[in-house]
Design an enzyme around this catalytic site. Structure first.
Site, short mmCIF file in Angstrom:
data_model
loop_
_atom_site.label_atom_id
_atom_site.label_comp_id
_atom_site.label_asym_id
_atom_site.label_seq_id
_atom_site.Cartn_x
_atom_site.Cartn_y
_atom_site.Cartn_z
N ASP A 61 0.90 -1.21 0.04
CA ASP A 61 -0.07 0.06 -0.10
C ASP A 61 0.97 1.22 -0.16
OD1 ASP A 61 -1.97 -2.19 0.42
OD2 ASP A 61 -2.77 -1.12 1.98
N GLU A 107 -11.85 -1.91 0.81
CA GLU A 107 -10.58 -1.33 1.46
C GLU A 107 -9.71 0.01 1.15
OE1 GLU A 107 -8.17 -5.05 2.73
OE2 GLU A 107 -8.14 -5.00 0.45
C1 FRU Z 1 -4.73 -3.40 1.32
C2 FRU Z 1 -4.83 -3.52 2.87
C3 FRU Z 1 -5.04 -2.73 3.75
C4 FRU Z 1 -4.37 -2.98 5.05
C5 FRU Z 1 -3.29 -3.60 4.71
C6 FRU Z 1 -2.66 -4.71 5.38
O1 FRU Z 1 -3.71 -3.85 0.42
O2 FRU Z 1 -5.24 -5.00 3.02
O3 FRU Z 1 -6.46 -2.90 3.83
O4 FRU Z 1 -4.44 -1.90 5.95
O5 FRU Z 1 -3.27 -4.20 3.06
O6 FRU Z 1 -1.32 -5.36 4.80
#
Ligand code: FRU
Length: 424
Positions: free
Chosen positions: A53, A294
């Site tokens: 992310d 997300e």
């Molecule tokens: C998206 C996600 C987010 C979370 C993170 C965990 O790629 O699933 O929602 O904060 O990655 O690694």
């Protein structure tokens, strides 16, 4: 001081619904909503760490901001373990896939800087070991607050629990680079309440994370989006007429879709600094459609609210499906009603020939969409893959009314600033 909800009245809004009928309109491989193929010979940002992310530094209005000419991004990051016996298989080879799949459990917040909006240089960890109260530092948003360089990093403190937190620090620049100082005191803001947002006690697969604070361009108040699931015991949700929508004959059966209960949450700040928050009912729910919405975020354009959120194929409910990618909804006012962009909600999905090539798309107000490379097939059958853990090529997109169109592709991890702040 009067809270913003009191100003709105007791029931500020009805949640908008992403219905099964909407999702039935999803068409994978529509070229206007499909990310161009990522080639398997992509460069990696670092051989030491995986990144996924990506969170560009921005201001409270959503503009991607550089400081003294330096672009800054934050990334979820985990060490790569090419020499760790734990990740060496029986043939003596590094099992990068397993290492990559385990990354969520050791995610930490790192930052990177660049003069060009690409070719990122690793700055390091934002918080020293021991500062963050939980094992995992999950996604959120770094906000540049002022020309003193103060930064509020909102993020998710996970395991045990999942708490939306923030930590304040400062960005400092020199001719040679950028450093992050401070970030020493993490302040918990709120957790799921079990009444509007599902708790771990109600469902061990619950999601509550990914804060995205913003100033509403119309009312000027401070709000925050986040990912949630609709409150209630797992299995107790109803997928009724409203959640199904207007489906053709033969599509009324909802199967086990009551287990998929994603929502986009919203909270309003009671103070100007964003230290005191009140959760409001979800802006958007996807009960019976999908279990994860997300990293929700907004683009404010043409007086409209473009709400984007990422989701997966594997989190769709029985009888509906769509690619991994970013989905979107649009409304004329913050509290909706929201309608799915492109009819279905799909804005930018992976091509079906490379279903896991990218994820965690973030749509910036200039129409550029950044994401990370997950895995790309290296042979015809798709059985051999190359793991990414690095920045994907940026995609250019046009947003027009209730439609979006892919129009360009840029370099890997290209995240140019929309404005530059000279620090005092
Ligand atoms: C998206 C996600 C987010 C979370 C993170 C965990 O790629 O699933 O929602 O904060 O990655 O690694």
């Amino acid at each position: 001081m009067k809270s913003n909800t009191e100003k709105f009245g007791k029931t500020p809004h009805q949640s908008s619904l992403w219905t099964r009928a909407d999702a039935l309109k999803v068409r994978a491989d529509d070229p206007t909503t499909t990310q161009p193929l990522v080639s398997a010979d992509f460069p990696v940002l670092s051989n030491e760490v995986f990144i996924w992310d990506t969170m560009p530094l921005r201001d409270m209005d959503g503009n991607v901001t550089s400081v003294d000419g330096w672009s800054v991004i934050f990334t979820l990051t985990a060490d790569r373990h090419p020499n760790d016996p734990e990740y060496i298989d029986e043939n003596g080879n590094y099992n990068i896939t397993r290492d990559w799949n385990d990354r969520h459990g050791r995610a930490k917040m790192y930052y990177w800087f660049s003069r060009t909006g690409k070719d990122w240089k690793l700055g390091g960890r934002v918080m020293a070991e021991g500062v963050s109260p939980t094992v995992r530092e999950w996604a959120g948003t770094p906000i540049l607050l002022n020309d003193q360089g103060e930064v509020d990093l909102y993020y998710t403190a996970v395991t045990p629990g999942a708490t939306i937190v923030k930590v304040r620090g400062r960005v400092v620049t020199t001719e040679h680079g950028v450093s992050m100082v401070g970030f020493e005191k993490v302040k918990p803001l709120f957790e799921a309440d079990g009444k509007m947002y599902q708790t771990e006690a109600q469902n061990s697969f619950w999601g509550f994370r990914d804060p995205w604070p913003f100033r509403d361009p119309k009312d000027g108040n401070l709000y925050m989006l986040f990912e949630g699931n609709v409150a209630g015991e797992r299995g107790s949700h109803k997928v009724g007429e409203a959640e199904i929508g207007d489906v053709p004959p033969g599509y009324e059966n909802v199967g086990n879709s009551r287990f998929q209960t994603a929502c986009v949450g919203i909270a309003v700040a009671r103070d100007a600094d964003g230290d005191d928050w009140e959760m409001l009912p979800p802006l958007l729910t996807a009960v019976g459609v999908n279990d994860q919405t997300e990293r929700p975020h907004f683009v404010f354009q043409d007086g409209k609210y473009y709400l984007f959120t990422i989701s997966h194929t594997f989190t769709y409910a029985d009888g509906v499906t769509g690619p991994d990618g970013v989905y979107g909804f649009v409304a004329d006012s913050l509290f909706g009603p929201y309608v799915p962009l492109n009819g279905s909600g799909l804005v930018l999905g992976n091509p079906s020939s490379q279903p896991f090539q990218t994820y965690s798309h973030y749509v910036m107000p200039n129409g550029l969409v950044t994401s990370f490379i997950d895995s790309v097939p290296t042979d015809e059958t798709g059985t051999q893959i190359r793991i990414g853990g690095t920045e994907a090529p940026t995609v250019g997109m046009k947003i027009k009314g209730q439609q979006t169109f892919v129009v360009a592709e840029y370099d890997y991890g290209y995240i140019p600033p929309m404005l530059d702040v000279t620090l005092k």
